[in-house]
Design a protein around this motif. Structure first.
Motif, PDB file in Angstrom:
ATOM      1  N   ASP A  32       0.867  -1.165   0.000  1.00  0.00           N
ATOM      2  CA  ASP A  32       0.000   0.000   0.000  1.00  0.00           C
ATOM      3  C   ASP A  32       0.913   1.227   0.000  1.00  0.00           C
ATOM      4  O   ASP A  32       1.540   1.542   1.015  1.00  0.00           O
ATOM      5  CB  ASP A  32      -0.879  -0.006   1.257  1.00  0.00           C
ATOM      6  CG  ASP A  32      -1.778   1.227   1.310  1.00  0.00           C
ATOM      7  OD1 ASP A  32      -1.677   2.082   0.406  1.00  0.00           O
ATOM      8  OD2 ASP A  32      -2.563   1.328   2.263  1.00  0.00           O
ATOM      9  N   PRO A  33       1.035   1.910  -1.148  1.00  0.00           N
ATOM     10  CA  PRO A  33       1.991   3.014  -1.239  1.00  0.00           C
ATOM     11  C   PRO A  33       1.685   4.158  -0.277  1.00  0.00           C
ATOM     12  O   PRO A  33       2.576   4.933   0.082  1.00  0.00           O
ATOM     13  CB  PRO A  33       1.880   3.484  -2.692  1.00  0.00           C
ATOM     14  CG  PRO A  33       0.586   2.939  -3.187  1.00  0.00           C
ATOM     15  CD  PRO A  33       0.288   1.711  -2.395  1.00  0.00           C
ATOM     16  N   THR A  34       0.451   4.251   0.171  1.00  0.00           N
ATOM     17  CA  THR A  34       0.128   5.344   1.103  1.00  0.00           C
ATOM     18  C   THR A  34       0.744   5.103   2.488  1.00  0.00           C
ATOM     19  O   THR A  34       0.866   6.012   3.283  1.00  0.00           O
ATOM     20  CB  THR A  34      -1.400   5.507   1.254  1.00  0.00           C
ATOM     21  OG1 THR A  34      -1.945   4.275   1.713  1.00  0.00           O
ATOM     22  CG2 THR A  34      -2.043   5.889  -0.063  1.00  0.00           C
ATOM     23  N   ASN A  35       1.125   3.841   2.746  1.00  0.00           N
ATOM     24  CA  ASN A  35       1.751   3.535   4.037  1.00  0.00           C
ATOM     25  C   ASN A  35       3.253   3.773   4.042  1.00  0.00           C
ATOM     26  O   ASN A  35       3.859   3.897   5.094  1.00  0.00           O
ATOM     27  CB  ASN A  35       1.517   2.054   4.406  1.00  0.00           C
ATOM     28  CG  ASN A  35       0.143   1.844   4.995  1.00  0.00           C
ATOM     29  OD1 ASN A  35      -0.487   2.795   5.454  1.00  0.00           O
ATOM     30  ND2 ASN A  35      -0.322   0.617   4.967  1.00  0.00           N
ATOM     31  N   THR A  37       5.765   5.909   3.992  1.00  0.00           N
ATOM     32  CA  THR A  37       5.811   7.365   4.109  1.00  0.00           C
ATOM     33  C   THR A  37       7.185   7.954   4.371  1.00  0.00           C
ATOM     34  O   THR A  37       7.316   9.150   4.568  1.00  0.00           O
ATOM     35  CB  THR A  37       4.861   7.832   5.231  1.00  0.00           C
ATOM     36  OG1 THR A  37       5.229   7.141   6.427  1.00  0.00           O
ATOM     37  CG2 THR A  37       3.412   7.558   4.882  1.00  0.00           C
ATOM     38  N   ASN A  55      12.602   2.409   1.465  1.00  0.00           N
ATOM     39  CA  ASN A  55      11.282   2.997   1.688  1.00  0.00           C
ATOM     40  C   ASN A  55      10.543   2.169   2.733  1.00  0.00           C
ATOM     41  O   ASN A  55      10.536   0.940   2.651  1.00  0.00           O
ATOM     42  CB  ASN A  55      10.530   2.979   0.344  1.00  0.00           C
ATOM     43  CG  ASN A  55       9.446   4.008   0.294  1.00  0.00           C
ATOM     44  OD1 ASN A  55       8.734   4.192   1.272  1.00  0.00           O
ATOM     45  ND2 ASN A  55       9.324   4.683  -0.835  1.00  0.00           N
ATOM     46  N   SER A  57       7.345   2.290   6.180  1.00  0.00           N
ATOM     47  CA  SER A  57       6.271   2.999   6.884  1.00  0.00           C
ATOM     48  C   SER A  57       6.849   3.674   8.122  1.00  0.00           C
ATOM     49  O   SER A  57       7.951   3.347   8.566  1.00  0.00           O
ATOM     50  CB  SER A  57       5.184   2.013   7.302  1.00  0.00           C
ATOM     51  OG  SER A  57       5.720   1.104   8.239  1.00  0.00           O
ATOM     52  N   SER A 115       3.133  10.876   1.561  1.00  0.00           N
ATOM     53  CA  SER A 115       2.349   9.719   1.156  1.00  0.00           C
ATOM     54  C   SER A 115       2.567   9.445  -0.328  1.00  0.00           C
ATOM     55  O   SER A 115       2.854  10.358  -1.092  1.00  0.00           O
ATOM     56  CB  SER A 115       0.868  10.008   1.420  1.00  0.00           C
ATOM     57  OG  SER A 115       0.109   8.866   1.182  1.00  0.00           O
ATOM     58  N   ASN A 116       2.428   8.198  -0.737  1.00  0.00           N
ATOM     59  CA  ASN A 116       2.626   7.829  -2.139  1.00  0.00           C
ATOM     60  C   ASN A 116       3.989   8.251  -2.669  1.00  0.00           C
ATOM     61  O   ASN A 116       4.110   8.770  -3.779  1.00  0.00           O
ATOM     62  CB  ASN A 116       1.540   8.438  -3.016  1.00  0.00           C
ATOM     63  CG  ASN A 116       0.326   7.547  -3.089  1.00  0.00           C
ATOM     64  OD1 ASN A 116       0.457   6.333  -3.208  1.00  0.00           O
ATOM     65  ND2 ASN A 116      -0.841   8.147  -2.988  1.00  0.00           N
ATOM     66  N   CYS A 118       7.518   8.411  -4.354  1.00  0.00           N
ATOM     67  CA  CYS A 118       8.234   7.750  -5.436  1.00  0.00           C
ATOM     68  C   CYS A 118       9.538   8.518  -5.627  1.00  0.00           C
ATOM     69  O   CYS A 118       9.542   9.605  -6.182  1.00  0.00           O
ATOM     70  CB  CYS A 118       7.404   7.767  -6.721  1.00  0.00           C
ATOM     71  SG  CYS A 118       8.248   6.959  -8.075  1.00  0.00           S
TER      72      CYS A 118
END
Lengths: 152, 120
Positions: A32-35, A37, A55, A57, A115-116, A118
């Motif tokens: 879950d890319p929103t996690n 952070t 990367n 959380s 969030s998200n 990249c």
């Protein structure tokens, strides 16, 4: 591949040795890319040019900071958390660099939060990536290779 | 004994301190610096018995610190603790008089092996 050891293998070795974490590379997982952070990245410059991006959380980052500094994982200041993630990225990049040309150099680590996320470097492609299961969640390590841009 | 730990990462300075304790090195005076320049200033104010320095740091790198210590003729022992261990770097550190060259990630046993002859 630029090295015989995968970036996941290097990360697993570094983090297991240093953090004492029991961790494993997971092959198929839905992230879950929103996690994810917080990202720490270190660039490698020399005959081979690219970057290592770690990367994770916030709970994973806070757990790392807590373990490193024997501090409270919940209340710890974000500078300490950033510092811990920077250092983990730095160690993975440093161990990778050891297998590269002697003339390579490492940048100082940089941190991105949000969030998200990249994280990229210009003119680069992903050549290796691993997802590792850590005590507090997932962590990804990505190896980017910078490719020369040819104008036609 | 007085030890100076030099690393731009506070997290790493804490890890080095913790690993020193795990390796059984307690009761020593430990001071910290966050780059080579800060370390050189601290060394000139009061020479430590041992300096443990990172390599890649802003302002002044660990090898520049080691070379400055050698050039100034300061009588302290310097060990390099870094995540980048190429043979070229190890040779450069040895040429500059490094006591040892440790690669991150390190263990308490690694510290014990290189520091026992000095601190043990």
């Amino acid at each position: 591949m630029i090295t015989t050891e995968s970036i996941g293998g290097i990360a697993e070795r570094v983090l297991t040795t240093f953090m004492g974490w029991e961790m494993q590379i997971v092959e198929s997982v839905e992230l879950d890319p929103t996690n994810m952070t917080i990202a720490g990245s270190v660039q490698i410059d020399g005959p081979w040019s690219g970057a290592v991006v770690l990367n994770c959380s916030e709970p994973v980052a806070r757990h790392a900071a807590a373990q490193i500094g024997s501090v409270d994982p919940v209340t710890e200041h974000h500078h300490t958390v950033d510092d811990a993630v920077s250092e983990l990225a730095n160690m993975i990049a440093g161990n990778l660099k050891a297998s590269l040309s002697e003339t390579s150099s490492l940048s100082l680590p940089t941190i991105a939060t949000g969030s998200n996320l990249c994280v990229r470097i210009a003119d680069s492609i992903t050549i290796d990536q691993a997802v590792l299961q850590c005590p507090k969640g997932l962590l990804t390590v990505t190896l980017l290779e910078r490719r020369a841009v040819v104008d036609v | 004994m007085k030890l100076l730990i030099v690393d731009d990462s506070r997290a790493m300075r804490m890890i080095v301190q913790r690993t020193l304790r795990q390796a059984g090195f307690r009761g020593h005076t430990v001071v910290e610096a966050s780059n080579g320049k800060e370390a050189l200033d601290a060394i000139e104010e009061g020479v430590p018995d041992i300096v443990l320095t990172d390599w890649n740091m802003p302002e002044m790198t660990g090898i520049e610190l080691l070379e400055a210590v050698k050039q100034k003729g300061i009588a302290t022992k310097v060990g390099v603790v870094t995540s980048q261990a190429t043979p070229e770097m190890q040779q450069r550190a040895a040429d500059a008089g490094a006591l040892f060259f440790l690669t991150k990630p390190f263990t308490a046993d690694d510290f014990k092996a290189v520091l026992d002859p000095v601190l043990g």
